[in-house]
Design an enzyme around this catalytic site. Structure first.
Site, PDB file in Angstrom:
ATOM      1  N   ALA A   1      16.856  19.541 -14.194  1.00  0.00           N
ATOM      2  CA  ALA A   1      18.050  19.903 -14.977  1.00  0.00           C
ATOM      3  C   ALA A   1      17.804  21.256 -15.634  1.00  0.00           C
ATOM      4  O   ALA A   1      16.675  21.766 -15.627  1.00  0.00           O
ATOM      5  CB  ALA A   1      18.321  18.866 -16.048  1.00  0.00           C
ATOM      6  N   LYS A   2      18.843  21.845 -16.154  1.00  0.00           N
ATOM      7  CA  LYS A   2      18.676  23.054 -16.967  1.00  0.00           C
ATOM      8  C   LYS A   2      19.855  23.151 -17.916  1.00  0.00           C
ATOM      9  O   LYS A   2      20.967  22.724 -17.584  1.00  0.00           O
ATOM     10  CB  LYS A   2      18.658  24.305 -16.060  1.00  0.00           C
ATOM     11  CG  LYS A   2      17.990  25.500 -16.708  1.00  0.00           C
ATOM     12  CD  LYS A   2      16.505  25.272 -16.789  1.00  0.00           C
ATOM     13  CE  LYS A   2      15.684  26.494 -16.942  1.00  0.00           C
ATOM     14  NZ  LYS A   2      14.290  26.209 -16.571  1.00  0.00           N
TER      15      LYS A   2
END
Ligand code: GLU
Length: 418
Positions: free
Chosen positions: A105-106
Site C-alpha cells: 500500500a502507499k
C-alpha cells in the site's frame, strides 16, 4: 491517461516484460497492474491564522494476497495518483521479494510540509488518519514513514487511531517512537540496508576501499544515514545534494559535519567548508564516482540525465528513482543498477520486526535487529543476484521475476472469490 515519464508507466512496462520472460498469459498476471482498492480524501486543516486550507490525500491498497497491506505515507507537493499507484505496487513486490507476510500500500498528502507549522502538521496528520481510518488497521493496513514523514508523525497517527477505537493500538503503524512500541534500529534502517548491500557489492565486484567514492542525491533519512555508514566503511563521499543544490569535494566531504548541518534544519546549499564547491543536482548526477545513490523523490534519473552518469554502480536508495528509459541508458553503459526493490528494503524489514515485537509484546536489542536486518536483506540480494545472472537480465528484472512469480502463484493458490 498517464503521461510517459511516470513511475506507474515504468512499473506496468516492467511487469509486462517480467511476465513475458516468465511465459505468463496476460490473464495470469494482469491483476498486478491494478490496485485492489483506492481512497482519495480531502483534508480540511484549520491554519494558525484561522483560515481553512483543503489538502488532497490518498491511500492506495495494491494487494492483500500475502497479508495485511503495508506501506509508507509521504507528504510532498509532487504526490499524485499515478505515483501512489506505482509506489503501492512496488510495496507488494518488495514484501513478496523479501518473503515478508504483507501486501502493498502507499499513502500520501499533496503538501509541502516545510510550509506548515508543527501544529498545522499535527492537525493535517490527525484529519488524514481519520479520513483513511475505515480502511486501515493493525490486521488490515499498516502505515509507516516515507518521504517527509517520521516517527513523531507515526505517533500522531497511532494516537488518533487509538482515540477513535477507545484503546491503545500500537500495531496500527510501524516506525513509531520507541516508547509507544517502536523498534530499536528502525530509524535509519533503510540507509543501513543500503550500506550492507554496498559492502556486499564491493566484495563481489572486488572494489577496494581505497579509491572507492560515492555521490548521494537526497540527504534526508536515507541519504544521510547511508552517507555516514559508507564513510565508516572507508568510502569517500565526494558529493551530496538536497532540494537546494549540492556540494562536491574531490578530497571527500566531512560527512559528519554535513549531517550535523542538515540536522540543524539548514539546507546543503548553505553549507560552507574550505575546498567544497557548490554544484547543481544535475552536476552531482554527472560526477565521476564509483557509486551514485539517488534517494530523492520519484524519477530523478531519466533518459536525459542518465546519459551523463559516470558512476560504475547506481543504487536506488529511494523508491522509483529512475524511469524505465534511464534503466536502458545505464544498461548500455554497463553500469550496475541495484534497484529500489532490493536497495530500499531496510526500513520495511525492520517495520516487519517492529510488528512481530508488537504482537509478542517484547523488545529486541539493536544489535539483534541489525543482525537480522543484514541477514534478510543480504539473502534477498543474493537471490536477486543469482536469478539475474542465470537469466542474463538486470538486477531490476531479476527482482521482478522473483516477486511477480510469487504474487502470481499466491493468486493462483488462493483463487478468485467468489
Ligand atoms: N516507506 C518505506 C518503504 O517504502 C517503509 C515502508 C514500511 O515500513 O511499511 O519501503
Amino acid at each position: 491517461m498517464a503521461q510517459k515519464n511516470n513511475p506507474y508507466v515504468s512499473f506496468t512496462q516492467t511487469v509486462d516484460r517480467a511476465a513475458a520472460l516468465l511465459g505468463y498469459e496476460r490473464s495470469a498476471y494482469e491483476f498486478i497492474k491494478y490496485p485492489e482498492r483506492e481512497l482519495t480524501v480531502s483534508i480540511p486543516v484549520e491554519m494558525d491564522d484561522g483560515t481553512v486550507t483543503i489538502f488532497e490525500g490518498f491511500r492506495v491498497q495494491h494487494s492483500s494476497l500475502l497479508g495485511p497491506y503495508k506501506g509508507g505515507v509521504r507528504y510532498h507537493q509532487s504526490v499524485n495518483h499515478d505515483e501512489m499507484k506505482a509506489l503501492a505496487a512496488l510495496m507488494t513486490l518488495k514484501c513478496a521479494l523479501a518473503n515478508l507476510p504483507y501486501g502493498g500500500a502507499k499513502g500520501g498528502v499533496v503538501v509541502n510540509p516545510a510550509s506548515l507549522s508543527k501544529n498545522e502538521l499535527k492537525r493535517l496528520t490527525r484529519r488524514y488518519t481519520a479520513m483513511i481510518l475505515p480502511i486501515i488497521g493493525p490486521d488490515e493496513d499498516i502505515p509507516a514513514p516515507d518521504v517527509n514523514t517520521n516517527e513523531e508523525i507515526m505517533g500522531w497517527i497511532m494516537d488518533t487511531y487509538s482515540m477513535m477505537r477507545g484503546h491503545a493500538v500500537p500495531g496500527i503503524v510501524t516506525g513509531k517512537p520507541l516508547l509507544l512500541g517502536g523498534s530499536l534500529g528502525r530509524t535509519g534502517a533503510t540507509g543501513r540496508g543500503v550500506s550492507y548491500i554496498l559492502r556486499e557489492t564491493r566484495k563481489r565486484l572486488k572494489i577496494a576501499e581505497d579509491g572507492c567514492t560515492a555521490a548521494i542525491l537526497g540527504f534526508g533519512k536515507v541519504g544521510k544515514e547511508a552517507a555516514l555508514r559508507l564513510f565508516e566503511d572507508g568510502v569517500r563521499i565526494i558529493a551530496a545534494g538536497d532540494t537546494s543544490g549540492a556540494v562536491r569535494s574531490a578530497r571527500g566531504l566531512d560527512v559528519r559535519a554535513l549531517a550535523a548541518h542538515v540536522e540543524s534544519g539548514r539546507k546543503i546549499a548553505e553549507y560552507r567548508d574550505g575546498g567544497v564547491e557548490h554544484i547543481t543536482n544535475e552536476e552531482l548526477i554527472a560526477t565521476e564516482c564509483t557509486i551514485l545513490i539517488p534517494c530523492a523523490v520519484s524519477d530523478v534519473i531519466d533518459e536525459r540525465n542518465a546519459a551523463s552518469v559516470r558512476a560504475q554502480i547506481v543504487v536506488e536508495g529511494g523508491n522509483a528513482q529512475m524511469t524505465a528509459g534511464a534503466d536502458e541508458v545505464l544498461a548500455q553503459k554497463d553500469c550496475l543498477v541495484i534497484p529500489d526493490l532490493v536497495a530500499t528494503l531496510g526500513g520495511l524489514i525492520v517495520s516487519y520486526f517492529e510488528r512481530v515485537q508488537n504482537v509478542q509484546s517484547l523488545m529486541w536489542d539493536e544489535f539483534e535487529v541489525s543482525r537480522m536486518l543484514r541477514n534478510v536483506i543480504l539473502r534477498t540480494y543474493d537471490e536477486v543476484w543469482e536469478v539475474s545472472r542465470r537469466n542474463n537480465v538486470s538486477m531490476r528484472m531479476g527482482a521482478y521475476l522473483i516477486a511477480v512469480e510469487r504474487v502470481c502463484t499466491a493468486k493462483r493458490i488462493r483463487g478468485i472469490f467468489p
